[in-house]
Design an enzyme around this catalytic site. Structure first.
Site, PDB file in Angstrom:
ATOM      1  N   HIS A   1      56.806  21.035  44.497  1.00  0.00           N
ATOM      2  CA  HIS A   1      55.416  21.613  43.938  1.00  0.00           C
ATOM      3  C   HIS A   1      54.880  22.574  44.934  1.00  0.00           C
ATOM      4  O   HIS A   1      54.909  22.583  45.747  1.00  0.00           O
ATOM      5  CB  HIS A   1      54.823  20.129  43.974  1.00  0.00           C
ATOM      6  CG  HIS A   1      56.037  19.330  43.505  1.00  0.00           C
ATOM      7  ND1 HIS A   1      55.664  17.703  43.641  1.00  0.00           N
ATOM      8  CD2 HIS A   1      56.239  18.680  42.283  1.00  0.00           C
ATOM      9  CE1 HIS A   1      56.825  16.826  43.262  1.00  0.00           C
ATOM     10  NE2 HIS A   1      57.129  17.334  41.668  1.00  0.00           N
TER      11      HIS A   1
ATOM     12  N   TYR B   1      54.617  20.426  49.673  1.00  0.00           N
ATOM     13  CA  TYR B   1      55.447  19.797  51.017  1.00  0.00           C
ATOM     14  C   TYR B   1      55.887  18.922  50.937  1.00  0.00           C
ATOM     15  O   TYR B   1      56.448  17.710  50.645  1.00  0.00           O
ATOM     16  CB  TYR B   1      54.260  19.747  52.321  1.00  0.00           C
ATOM     17  CG  TYR B   1      52.632  20.158  52.678  1.00  0.00           C
ATOM     18  CD1 TYR B   1      52.985  21.486  52.950  1.00  0.00           C
ATOM     19  CD2 TYR B   1      51.761  19.674  52.056  1.00  0.00           C
ATOM     20  CE1 TYR B   1      52.098  22.699  53.033  1.00  0.00           C
ATOM     21  CE2 TYR B   1      50.855  20.343  52.189  1.00  0.00           C
ATOM     22  CZ  TYR B   1      51.204  21.543  52.290  1.00  0.00           C
ATOM     23  OH  TYR B   1      50.021  22.638  53.680  1.00  0.00           O
ATOM     24  N   HIS B   2      56.879  19.451  49.256  1.00  0.00           N
ATOM     25  CA  HIS B   2      57.695  17.620  48.635  1.00  0.00           C
ATOM     26  C   HIS B   2      58.773  18.792  48.295  1.00  0.00           C
ATOM     27  O   HIS B   2      59.227  18.366  47.213  1.00  0.00           O
ATOM     28  CB  HIS B   2      56.858  17.559  47.245  1.00  0.00           C
ATOM     29  CG  HIS B   2      56.034  17.069  47.681  1.00  0.00           C
ATOM     30  ND1 HIS B   2      54.675  16.724  46.798  1.00  0.00           N
ATOM     31  CD2 HIS B   2      55.293  16.502  48.626  1.00  0.00           C
ATOM     32  CE1 HIS B   2      53.419  16.390  47.235  1.00  0.00           C
ATOM     33  NE2 HIS B   2      53.925  15.567  47.862  1.00  0.00           N
ATOM     34  N   PRO B   3      59.886  20.314  49.885  1.00  0.00           N
ATOM     35  CA  PRO B   3      60.729  20.435  49.002  1.00  0.00           C
ATOM     36  C   PRO B   3      61.652  19.271  48.632  1.00  0.00           C
ATOM     37  O   PRO B   3      62.519  18.606  49.655  1.00  0.00           O
ATOM     38  CB  PRO B   3      61.428  21.442  50.379  1.00  0.00           C
ATOM     39  CG  PRO B   3      60.550  20.187  51.084  1.00  0.00           C
ATOM     40  CD  PRO B   3      58.960  19.724  50.714  1.00  0.00           C
TER      41      PRO B   3
END
Length: 537
Positions: free
Chosen positions: A293, A472-474
């Site tokens: 995201h 920070y949503h890999p």
């Protein structure tokens, strides 16, 4: 050589849950290897302390992505937890499961048992909610706080303005629908962070069959033929090897799990051979299909007080610090993102495609070397942020060398599709619609970022390319799927092509979910542990 039934690499959101579930019966010995150190640090336990841990190398890998044309050539900063609890120990604590449709898409891509009806009961076994929402579970290890009573007055005004802009009020983003705007639910309890380590790993560490080693940097997996037998790691300057009697379980997340697979000879054969790594099993999908995201803030100077006046001056920091130390209450006891929501940039869409974040503080672009999250502006201000829910751009994460200490090459390929650019353009225009409502317009002195001169579509696109970054949503770098030619793990999270090895973390997402990923990571940990226990019954 010591032998454990299960070896878990990584103590993050998923790994902590896996350790707790596998050790609960007492039948199996469990070793957890964590490269970082203890989570018993003040700024880890204090919710707003992530403003400090954001740049603290003692608890943070502090990765840097490659320069990305989609981000105006910027090399994005990627904080990831290097501590017990992983990124759940340094994140913003927002608890969102994701939309029903997200998991149904996982199931429909050939992954039975991963539809929403399958995973919802798993979520509920984890949760212990203290608020009025009926959707969340009660009595589980993970405490989830309803922060509506902790709202800053300015955040309440932003919430009111979002409703004036056409969004409905939604007190529970984990309920029947995500759409609307309201307070976030947070992983906190008693004014302290409720990380995966606090909820799951710390209780498990009291059991005689659980061993947790911190400062343990895993170098590679060991094999007999194509069966994983254990791991090699370094600790306190010494190299050690441990054996897994049953399985090794990778819980390193979307950066470190593909990294360790490649270091161990599982990945694209040509890439591994070029780096001098013997190929155990060729799979070109390891490290590919990265999704994330992307977020941006619009920032405003206000004519009413915000958290800037509390968090910037020394005396303000002292007062809130005393309040927190004595009572565990106040601004330091919750997230910067107190509320937000989900909306559709196009009413014809079937469900929301954008997420909102409300912040009752502001930080303009920092000077070189300045850490923006630590320096609120000297004037009253606030920010409204957003991120895309289901981007179509994909990137990759791969090792640069055979050195386990070398940071991997992170290539997000942000905004590389016309779809992602078009929906972000519509989304930032909606932010200005919120700012122009009667409630907010009378509180705004000026738009600081991007500023009133940024008006044309071309200027808006250029701005969000330059100022956007990861939220920070890999996910998806060890993608789950039934076909070994298209994925890395099968629906039971076993790595294709080898035995005795699973990946249990956000890297297995078949596609990204709508919203924050920490809740889903813990669900994957619980479901993955159930699959493992079933296979070893």
């Amino acid at each position: 050589m010591r032998t454990f039934d299960f070896i878990i690499v990584g103590s993050g959101s998923a790994g902590s849950v896996v350790a707790e579930r596998l050790s609960a019966s007492g039948r199996y010995s469990v070793l957890v290897l964590e490269a970082g150190g203890s989570d018993r640090k003040f700024f880890v336990q204090m919710p707003l302390g992530y403003g400090k841990t954001f740049y603290d190398k003692s608890v943070n890998w502090m990765y840097r992505a490659e320069p990305d044309a989609g981000l105006g050539g910027n090399a994005d900063y990627w904080p990831r937890g290097k501590v017990l609890g992983g990124s759940s120990s340094i994140n913003a604590m927002v608890y969102v499961r994701g939309a029903k449709e997200d998991y149904d898409e996982w199931r429909d891509r050939g992954n039975p048992g991963w539809g929403y009806a399958d995973v919802l009961p798993v979520f509920k076994t984890l949760e212990d909610h203290d608020g009025p929402a009926k959707s969340l579970g009660r009595g589980g290890p993970l405490h989830v706080t309803d922060c509506s009573k902790l709202f800053h007055p300015l955040a309440n005004q932003i919430l009111k303005a979002a409703q004036e802009a056409g969004l409905t009020y939604n007190p529970d983003f984990n309920g029947k629908t995500q759409e609307g705007t309201g307070p976030f639910q947070l992983t906190t309890k008693g004014g302290r962070r409720m990380s995966a380590a606090r909820a799951f790993l710390r209780p498990a560490m009291k059991r005689a069959n659980v061993t947790v080693l911190t400062g343990a940097m895993v170098q590679r997996l060991t094999f007999e033929g194509k069966r994983v037998t254990g791991v090699e790691f370094t600790r306190n300057g010494r190299s050690e090897t441990v054996k897994a009697g049953r399985e090794v379980i990778l819980c390193g997340g979307s950066v470190n799990s593909p990294q360790l697979l490649e270091l161990s000879g599982i990945g694209e054969a040509a890439r591994l051979q070029e780096l001098g790594i013997p190929v155990v099993h060729g799979n070109a999908h390891v490290g590919e299909h990265l999704q994330d995201h992307l977020g941006i803030n619009y920032t405003y100077r206000a004519n009413v007080a915000s958290l800037n006046q509390v968090l910037r001056p020394w005396w303000g920091k002292m007062l809130v610090g005393i309040e927190y130390l004595l009572l565990c209450t106040g601004p330091l006891s919750i997230s910067m993102n107190q509320g937000g929501g989900f909306f559709r940039t196009d009413p014809s869409q079937s469900r929301p495609n954008m997420q909102l974040y409300f912040q009752a503080f502001s930080t303009v672009r920092p000077k070189v070397g300045e850490r923006p999250i630590l320096t609120p502006d000297p004037w009253p201000g606030f920010s409204i942020g957003l991120s895309n829910c289901r981007p179509t751009s994909t990137g990759s994460i791969h090792i640069r060398s055979s050195d386990p200490l070398a940071a991997p090459r992170i290539m997000p390929n942000a905004f590389s599709t016309n779809h992602d650019v078009a929906e972000m353009l519509d989304a930032v225009k909606f932010l200005r619609k919120i700012a122009a409502t009667p409630t907010l317009s009378k509180l705004i002195v000026e738009e600081l970022l991007p500023g009133p001169d940024c008006q044309s579509d071309e200027a808006l696109i250029d701005d969000f390319r330059r100022r956007s970054g990861t939220v920070y949503h890999p996910v998806s770098t060890c993608r789950m799927g039934p076909d070994p030619a298209q994925s890395v793990v099968d629906p039971r999270l076993r790595v294709h092509g080898v035995d005795g090895l699973r990946v249990v973390d956000c890297s297995i997402f078949p596609n990204i979910i709508s919203g924050n990923t920490n809740a889903a990571a813990m669900m994957i940990g619980a479901k993955g542990a159930s699959l493992i226990l079933e296979d070893h019954a």
